[in-house]
Scaffold this active site. Structure first.
Site, PDB file in Angstrom:
ATOM      1  N   SER A  86       0.799  -1.220   0.000  1.00 27.44           N
ATOM      2  CA  SER A  86       0.000   0.000   0.000  1.00 27.44           C
ATOM      3  C   SER A  86       0.837   1.278   0.000  1.00 27.44           C
ATOM      4  CB  SER A  86      -0.925   0.002   1.209  1.00 27.44           C
ATOM      5  OG  SER A  86      -0.156  -0.011   2.399  1.00 27.44           O
ATOM      6  N   CYS A  87       2.132   1.169  -0.160  1.00 24.34           N
ATOM      7  CA  CYS A  87       3.033   2.313  -0.044  1.00 24.34           C
ATOM      8  C   CYS A  87       3.326   2.927  -1.413  1.00 24.34           C
ATOM      9  CB  CYS A  87       4.331   1.879   0.632  1.00 24.34           C
ATOM     10  SG  CYS A  87       5.567   3.174   0.696  1.00 24.34           S
ATOM     11  N   ASN A  88       2.955   4.188  -1.579  1.00 21.04           N
ATOM     12  CA  ASN A  88       3.178   4.892  -2.837  1.00 21.04           C
ATOM     13  C   ASN A  88       4.677   5.022  -3.143  1.00 21.04           C
ATOM     14  OD1 ASN A  88       2.224   6.276  -5.145  1.00 21.04           O
ATOM     15  ND2 ASN A  88       2.735   8.216  -4.165  1.00 21.04           N
TER      16      ASN A  88
END
Length: 96
Positions: free
Chosen positions: A9-11
């Protein structure tokens, strides 16, 4: 070979992965959500830092306030065990 520790979920993880692909840099990716880093991997990462734990721990993590007061009193092995159990406390991506 470059090892990229990411979180789904980490951009920033997505951007790092894409940059490496765009520049045709070979890398091995380890999603910390599925496979947490081992204590040995964390020790290796720490050996490459200037400020130790402070360089790899995410103070913006939702879990950080719960452990912040305990960190200064924890041994290195206890800290590594906690980070392996709660990899969301690690900054990401980590590129080694």
């Amino acid at each position: 070979m470059i090892k990229l520790f990411t979180q789904t979920s980490c951009n920033s993880s997505r951007k790092a992965r894409q940059w490496l692909r765009d520049h045709e840099v070979q890398f091995e990716e380890q999603n910390m959500t599925n496979v947490a880093p081992t204590p040995a991997e964390l020790k290796h990462i720490l050996s490459l830092t200037e400020n130790g734990i402070d360089d790899i721990i995410s103070t913006r993590s939702r879990a950080y306030p719960k452990i912040a007061a305990q960190l200064p009193n924890m041994s290195l092995n206890d800290t590594l065990a906690m980070l392996c159990a709660e990899p969301r406390l690690l900054r990401r991506p980590i590129i080694v």
